[in-house]
Design an enzyme around this catalytic site. Structure first.
Site, PDB file in Angstrom:
ATOM      1  N   ASP A  88       0.952  -1.210  -0.048  1.00  0.00           N
ATOM      2  CA  ASP A  88      -0.043  -0.190   0.099  1.00  0.00           C
ATOM      3  C   ASP A  88       0.747   1.152   0.038  1.00  0.00           C
ATOM      4  O   ASP A  88       2.155   1.093   0.253  1.00  0.00           O
ATOM      5  CB  ASP A  88      -0.787   0.001   1.155  1.00  0.00           C
ATOM      6  CG  ASP A  88      -1.643   1.258   1.450  1.00  0.00           C
ATOM      7  OD1 ASP A  88      -2.286   1.681   0.397  1.00  0.00           O
ATOM      8  OD2 ASP A  88      -1.855   1.471   2.523  1.00  0.00           O
ATOM      9  N   PHE A  89       0.331   2.408  -0.333  1.00  0.00           N
ATOM     10  CA  PHE A  89       1.033   3.651  -0.396  1.00  0.00           C
ATOM     11  C   PHE A  89       0.915   4.438   0.960  1.00  0.00           C
ATOM     12  O   PHE A  89       1.685   4.586   1.807  1.00  0.00           O
ATOM     13  CB  PHE A  89       0.912   4.482  -1.540  1.00  0.00           C
ATOM     14  CG  PHE A  89       2.094   5.421  -1.754  1.00  0.00           C
ATOM     15  CD1 PHE A  89       3.141   5.377  -1.997  1.00  0.00           C
ATOM     16  CD2 PHE A  89       1.443   6.978  -1.724  1.00  0.00           C
ATOM     17  CE1 PHE A  89       4.060   6.355  -2.097  1.00  0.00           C
ATOM     18  CE2 PHE A  89       2.333   7.995  -1.483  1.00  0.00           C
ATOM     19  CZ  PHE A  89       3.652   7.832  -1.922  1.00  0.00           C
ATOM     20  N   ASP A  90      -0.264   4.927   0.979  1.00  0.00           N
ATOM     21  CA  ASP A  90      -0.695   5.981   2.014  1.00  0.00           C
ATOM     22  C   ASP A  90      -0.758   5.248   3.347  1.00  0.00           C
ATOM     23  O   ASP A  90      -1.309   4.532   3.573  1.00  0.00           O
ATOM     24  CB  ASP A  90      -1.769   6.731   1.750  1.00  0.00           C
ATOM     25  CG  ASP A  90      -1.677   7.583   0.362  1.00  0.00           C
ATOM     26  OD1 ASP A  90      -1.181   8.617   0.626  1.00  0.00           O
ATOM     27  OD2 ASP A  90      -2.158   7.056  -0.388  1.00  0.00           O
TER      28      ASP A  90
ATOM     29  N   ASP B  13      -1.946  -0.410   5.867  1.00  0.00           N
ATOM     30  CA  ASP B  13      -2.324   0.088   7.093  1.00  0.00           C
ATOM     31  C   ASP B  13      -3.804   0.309   7.169  1.00  0.00           C
ATOM     32  O   ASP B  13      -4.125   0.426   8.422  1.00  0.00           O
ATOM     33  CB  ASP B  13      -1.607   1.474   7.147  1.00  0.00           C
ATOM     34  CG  ASP B  13      -2.383   2.572   6.332  1.00  0.00           C
ATOM     35  OD1 ASP B  13      -2.487   2.414   4.961  1.00  0.00           O
ATOM     36  OD2 ASP B  13      -2.854   3.635   6.860  1.00  0.00           O
TER      37      ASP B  13
END
Length: 261
Positions: A27-29, A207
């Site tokens: 995932d990124f954010d 997250d």
């Protein structure tokens, strides 16, 4: 440095690094990048970005970013290494190479999306601290900057206007309400990536609650890492994005040792 990692996670990373065909999906954010008030300000932590680029250059190793962001936004803020596969909008958009076709909505999907965009735009025009984000397949109500009672009011207003429209799919995340005209999730995307790459083991880190679909799609021998607090199906957890470099650097070193004994 990897001393901060628990022994069980350390061992699991070494085990994943020794698989014949490795998929590293992130995932990124909130994972590659700390969460920020304004989405356009997000950037990957330098050590995580460097490790991802190095992993992407290894043989028998595929890297992927699996994000809720639209693909254009993901490319802009993540600046992913060229071989990295991209999944945006929670799976509604994919880039699996130069021949990947663009997303195309049906007439019904496009009409439903316009209704959703109108509902979110109206809410953000009325309620302070809320922001609209348009995506190719959906629209997002951001309320991170709103007071708690205003955030609740905005979500309620949007949901009332949608009125249970069966052509729209609603998901919640960290201070966001997302409405999509395409029924997709990160678990489906991870399954797609596994099949495409022939991965014999997958590491996925994320997250948000939307990442739980991906954790649920992992197979025995895969490695799921929850980044930060919250109930999760992931076997392992790290405290936040600042701990991800330790994971990726250990994985990189172990993978290089395995490929070049």
């Amino acid at each position: 440095m990897t001393a901060e990692l628990p022994a069980a996670l350390h061992a699991a990373i070494l085990h994943a690094a020794a698989t014949p065909q490795l998929l590293v999906a992130l995932d990124f954010d909130g994972t590659m990048s700390p969460l920020v008030d304004h989405a356009e300000d997000a950037r990957p932590l330098p050590r995580s970005a460097a490790s991802l680029a190095a992993l992407a250059a290894l043989p028998s190793t595929t890297t992927a970013l699996v994000s809720g962001r639209a693909l254009a936004s993901l490319r802009l803020v993540a600046a992913p290494p060229e071989p990295t596969l991209l999944v945006g909008s929670h799976g509604a958009e994919t880039w699996l190479g130069p021949d990947s076709p663009p997303l195309q909505l049906t007439a019904e999907q496009a009409a439903a999306l316009e209704l959703a965009r109108a509902a979110v735009t109206r809410a953000t025009s009325l309620i302070k601290g809320t922001v609209v984000e348009n995506k190719p397949a959906g629209v997002v109500l951001h309320y991170r900057l709103a007071e708690e009672h205003d955030a609740r009011a905005a979500v309620e207003l949007v949901m009332n206007q949608l009125n249970g429209n069966p052509a729209l799919h609603v998901t919640t995340g960290k201070m966001v309400l997302e409405i999509s005209a395409v029924n997709a999730n990160k678990g489906q995307s991870l399954t797609l990536l596994r099949g495409l790459t022939g991965a014999t083991a997958t590491l996925f880190a994320g997250d948000d609650v939307t990442d739980e679909h991906a954790f649920a799609a992992l197979h025995p021998g895969d490695l799921g890492i929850k980044v930060g607090p919250g109930i999760t199906a992931a076997e392992f957890r790290i405290g936040g994005p600042d701990e991800l470099p330790h994971v990726l650097e250990l994985l990189l070193a172990a993978r290089m040792s395995h490929l070049n004994p």
